[in-house]
Scaffold this active site. Structure first.
Site, PDB file in Angstrom:
ATOM      1  N   TYR A  96       0.823  -1.228   0.000  1.00 50.90           N
ATOM      2  CA  TYR A  96       0.000   0.000   0.000  1.00 50.90           C
ATOM      3  C   TYR A  96       0.845   1.260   0.000  1.00 50.90           C
ATOM      4  O   TYR A  96       0.453   2.278  -0.550  1.00 50.90           O
ATOM      5  CB  TYR A  96      -0.982  -0.009   1.180  1.00 50.90           C
ATOM      6  CG  TYR A  96      -2.192  -0.869   0.887  1.00 50.90           C
ATOM      7  CD1 TYR A  96      -3.354  -0.314   0.356  1.00 50.90           C
ATOM      8  CD2 TYR A  96      -2.158  -2.236   1.097  1.00 50.90           C
ATOM      9  CE1 TYR A  96      -4.447  -1.096   0.058  1.00 50.90           C
ATOM     10  CE2 TYR A  96      -3.248  -3.035   0.803  1.00 50.90           C
ATOM     11  CZ  TYR A  96      -4.383  -2.470   0.278  1.00 50.90           C
ATOM     12  OH  TYR A  96      -5.466  -3.245  -0.030  1.00 50.90           O
ATOM     13  N   GLU A 138      -8.467  -7.083   4.838  1.00 55.35           N
ATOM     14  CA  GLU A 138      -7.634  -8.125   4.214  1.00 55.35           C
ATOM     15  C   GLU A 138      -6.931  -8.958   5.291  1.00 55.35           C
ATOM     16  O   GLU A 138      -6.775 -10.178   5.134  1.00 55.35           O
ATOM     17  CB  GLU A 138      -6.651  -7.478   3.223  1.00 55.35           C
ATOM     18  CG  GLU A 138      -7.390  -7.051   1.951  1.00 55.35           C
ATOM     19  CD  GLU A 138      -6.693  -6.020   1.076  1.00 55.35           C
ATOM     20  OE1 GLU A 138      -5.460  -5.881   1.155  1.00 55.35           O
ATOM     21  OE2 GLU A 138      -7.398  -5.335   0.287  1.00 55.35           O
TER      22      GLU A 138
HETATM   23  C1  HEM Z   1      -6.304   2.095  -1.634  1.00 52.99           C
HETATM   24  C2  HEM Z   1      -5.650   1.301  -2.431  1.00 52.99           C
HETATM   25  C3  HEM Z   1      -6.251   0.393  -3.464  1.00 52.99           C
HETATM   26  C4  HEM Z   1      -7.446   0.460  -4.103  1.00 52.99           C
HETATM   27  C5  HEM Z   1      -8.560   1.490  -3.940  1.00 52.99           C
HETATM   28  C6  HEM Z   1      -7.501  -0.652  -5.011  1.00 52.99           C
HETATM   29  C7  HEM Z   1      -8.566  -0.938  -5.839  1.00 52.99           C
HETATM   30  C8  HEM Z   1      -8.649  -2.044  -6.650  1.00 52.99           C
HETATM   31  C9  HEM Z   1      -9.780  -2.374  -7.456  1.00 52.99           C
HETATM   32  C10 HEM Z   1     -11.071  -1.561  -7.546  1.00 52.99           C
HETATM   33  C11 HEM Z   1      -9.500  -3.510  -8.089  1.00 52.99           C
HETATM   34  C12 HEM Z   1     -10.427  -4.260  -9.048  1.00 52.99           C
HETATM   35  C13 HEM Z   1     -11.206  -5.276  -8.262  1.00 52.99           C
HETATM   36  C14 HEM Z   1     -12.067  -6.102  -9.194  1.00 52.99           C
HETATM   37  O1  HEM Z   1     -13.028  -5.593  -9.722  1.00 52.99           O
HETATM   38  O2  HEM Z   1     -11.760  -7.233  -9.419  1.00 52.99           O
HETATM   39  C15 HEM Z   1      -8.180  -3.923  -7.702  1.00 52.99           C
HETATM   40  C16 HEM Z   1      -7.543  -5.042  -8.177  1.00 52.99           C
HETATM   41  C17 HEM Z   1      -6.211  -5.268  -7.991  1.00 52.99           C
HETATM   42  N1  HEM Z   1      -5.381  -4.590  -7.137  1.00 52.99           N
HETATM   43 FE1  HEM Z   1      -5.865  -3.035  -5.970  1.00 52.99          FE
HETATM   44  N2  HEM Z   1      -6.339  -1.358  -4.914  1.00 52.99           N
HETATM   45  C18 HEM Z   1      -5.556  -0.759  -3.991  1.00 52.99           C
HETATM   46  C19 HEM Z   1      -4.315  -1.187  -3.584  1.00 52.99           C
HETATM   47  C20 HEM Z   1      -3.584  -2.159  -4.199  1.00 52.99           C
HETATM   48  C21 HEM Z   1      -2.241  -2.498  -3.873  1.00 52.99           C
HETATM   49  C22 HEM Z   1      -1.450  -1.886  -2.730  1.00 52.99           C
HETATM   50  C23 HEM Z   1      -1.851  -3.469  -4.744  1.00 52.99           C
HETATM   51  C24 HEM Z   1      -0.517  -4.152  -4.826  1.00 52.99           C
HETATM   52  C25 HEM Z   1       0.506  -3.637  -5.400  1.00 52.99           C
HETATM   53  C26 HEM Z   1      -2.973  -3.762  -5.591  1.00 52.99           C
HETATM   54  C27 HEM Z   1      -2.997  -4.710  -6.576  1.00 52.99           C
HETATM   55  C28 HEM Z   1      -4.125  -5.109  -7.252  1.00 52.99           C
HETATM   56  C29 HEM Z   1      -4.141  -6.192  -8.226  1.00 52.99           C
HETATM   57  C30 HEM Z   1      -2.948  -7.039  -8.655  1.00 52.99           C
HETATM   58  C31 HEM Z   1      -5.455  -6.295  -8.682  1.00 52.99           C
HETATM   59  C32 HEM Z   1      -6.012  -7.252  -9.730  1.00 52.99           C
HETATM   60  C33 HEM Z   1      -5.723  -6.643 -11.065  1.00 52.99           C
HETATM   61  C34 HEM Z   1      -6.224  -7.418 -12.242  1.00 52.99           C
HETATM   62  O3  HEM Z   1      -6.725  -8.529 -12.101  1.00 52.99           O
HETATM   63  O4  HEM Z   1      -6.111  -6.872 -13.318  1.00 52.99           O
HETATM   64  N3  HEM Z   1      -4.006  -2.950  -5.230  1.00 52.99           N
HETATM   65  N4  HEM Z   1      -7.674  -3.016  -6.812  1.00 52.99           N
END
Ligand code: HEM
Ligand SMILES: Cc1cc2nc3c(=O)[nH]c(=O)nc-3n(C[C@H](O)[C@H](O)[C@H](O)COP(=O)(O)OP(=O)(O)OC[C@H]3O[C@@H](n4cnc5c(N)ncnc54)[C@H](O)[C@@H]3O)c2cc1C
Length: 430
Positions: A96, A138
């Site tokens: 994060y 989480e």
């Molecule tokens: C406040 C911080 C964050 C928000 C608001 C956020 C938001 C999201 C959202 C909305 C999704 C799509 C969920 C879905 O519809 O399946 C997602 C997926 C994902 N997030 Fe985050 N995220 C955050 C932090 C992080 C962090 C810290 C990481 C790691 C580096 C991360 C890695 C990922 C990955 C790998 C996916 C799946 C992407 C994919 O399948 O294409 N996220 N996140």
């Protein structure tokens, strides 16, 4: 620490500009973050970065959160989807800090001089307020996974591969440690991780497609051949999908894959023994969690009424199995829409309709509209064959249209559950 009134105002004032420049934020943020931390390629779906879907989803949730910053407790349920996805992919609290740093820098580049030190301080607080909520949820999910002895990726062997239709194959996954597998709720998915062609790990989610079995998990995968329609947005939509094609072509029975603990907020709650009617609405390969739900209900609650409305362009996957369920369970009803019926197909016998899926054509009693408690589970995959395959009409749009139809018939929003076989920002839409 909570934001002051003045800080919430500063955050809100910048939202319109940030929304307007969403694409720029997206590209600056991910390009810089992955350049600074190439190891993060192992977590992200490389295609969702190229097409901007994932960064857009993230940015839009953050902006949606900031717009609703005065009533954040109401937002908590909306975070379930992303927290489950994060845990399924092994995202950790330390990530994060990295995302926050690059995202706020991208906001700064877009806002230019408007990103004054007080605005930056306000946005930093807003980001961490959200991040801490996600990290907290989480941590709970990871704790549950650890109690079951499956905190991170686990090695599985593909025991069997069984074709369900020409382009959908079921993969039976057996854990290499042979320990009994934990229960999951029908509708949930696992992530499968393999090494991608560029040397980085690539993970994809696959719904568990059967009722719980202690010795194996079944997933059913569609070979993603890429779009075949000339009116698709860009040439890259013609690229065949990376992971599904690799699994089909290079992972025969006996191969090893890594799998994460079942996760997902789209499920039938089997703990509450509810007997309210269930209406399953799916299209294409979206059939997979519905088979898990239908099998579970038929096995454990045979008296419960289920209607399954499915749309398909090609052969209906699991067709024989579904026909078997229908023949043997008087409470199980199906309505199958099939477009492009071939001469050999039997409209009215094998398939109910030769139309794109249209809930208006389904009899109200099959939609159980007169029962005030009916639960509706809607799932559309990324390329629904039943909607306009055009630049503007994606699966989210189609899902929203169907939910609008049901709401117009008096179904209240809490009775509708959605799944999307893709990354998206449903949180602030549905
Ligand atoms: C406040 C911080 C964050 C928000 C608001 C956020 C938001 C999201 C959202 C909305 C999704 C799509 C969920 C879905 O519809 O399946 C997602 C997926 C994902 N997030 Fe985050 N995220 C955050 C932090 C992080 C962090 C810290 C990481 C790691 C580096 C991360 C890695 C990922 C990955 C790998 C996916 C799946 C992407 C994919 O399948 O294409 N996220 N996140
Ligand atoms: C919760 C959940 C459950 C799921 N359950 C199932 C399931 O049960 N069965 C199943 O088959 N799938 C399921 N999926 C979908 C699955 O996770 C994968 O998305 C799917 O297998 C495609 O992955 P891929 O690697 O083959 O395609 P990707 O490589 O990810 O490509 C996806 C699509 O993007 C297009 N594309 C490629 N490059 C670009 C570009 N530069 N710009 C734009 N588009 C591009 C490709 O043509 C392709 O059609 C589920 C997804 C989720 C989120």
């Amino acid at each position: 620490m909570a934001l002051t009134y003045q800080q919430t105002k500063l955050v809100r004032d910048t939202i319109p500009a940030l929304r307007e420049h969403g694409e720029r934020i997206t590209s600056i943020f991910y390009k810089n973050m992955l350049r600074g931390h190439p190891e993060l390629h192992n977590y992200f779906n490389s295609v969702n970065q190229k097409n901007g879907r994932q960064p857009r989803a993230l940015t839009s949730v953050i902006l949606g959160f900031a717009s609703n910053i005065n009533n954040i407790s109401e937002l908590i349920p909306k975070f379930e989807r992303m927290c489950n996805k994060h845990c399924s992919l092994g995202i950790k609290p330390e990530h994060y800090g990295i995302v926050g740093e690059y995202l706020l820098a991208a906001f700064g580049e877009v806002l230019g001089p408007a990103m004054t030190p007080p605005v930056l301080e306000a946005w930093t607080k807003a980001y961490w307020l959200l991040a801490k909520m996600l990290i907290g949820r989480e941590a709970q999910l990871y704790k549950e996974f650890s109690i079951e002895g499956w905190p991170a990726w686990r090695k599985f062997k593909i025991d069997r591969v069984v074709p369900e239709s020409e382009d959908i194959h079921s993969f039976y996954l057996v854990p290499q440690d042979r320990r009994s597998l934990p229960h999951y709720l029908p509708g949930q998915y696992v992530s499968v991780r393999i090494q991608g062609p560029d040397g980085f790990l690539q993970s994809r989610q696959y719904s568990l497609s059967d009722s719980y079995k202690a010795g194996y998990y079944r997933i059913s995968i569609k070979r993603d051949e890429g779009a075949r329609h000339s009116n698709s947005v860009s040439q890259s939509y013609f690229n065949p999908g990376v992971v599904s094609n690799m699994l089909f072509d290079r992972f025969p029975a006996g191969s090893a894959v890594e799998v994460s603990h079942p996760a997902g907020e789209f499920f039938l709650d089997t703990h509450n023994n509810s007997m309210v009617p269930l209406v399953l609405i799916s299209a294409g390969v979206g059939v997979t969690p519905m088979v898990a739900i239908a099998n579970t209900v038929v096995e454990t609650q045979p008296e419960r009424a289920i209607s399954w409305i499915h749309g398909s362009r090609n052969a209906v996957p699991f067709e024989d199995h579904v026909a078997h369920l229908r023949r043997n369970n008087p409470n199980f009803h199906t309505k199958i829409f099939k477009t492009h019926l071939a001469n050999t197909d039997l409209a009215g016998v094998t398939y109910d309709y030769d139309f794109r899926m249209d809930l208006g054509r389904v009899a109200p009693e099959d939609l159980h509209l007169d029962h005030g408690g009916t639960e509706y589970c809607l799932l559309l995959n990324k390329d629904p064959p039943l909607t306009c395959i055009s630049n503007i009409c994606g699966p989210e749009q189609f899902m929203l249209e169907m939910s609008d139809y049901l709401k117009a018939q008096g179904v209240q929003a809490p009775r509708l559950k959605f799944e999307l076989f893709s990354t998206g920002d449903l949180a602030f839409k549905a």
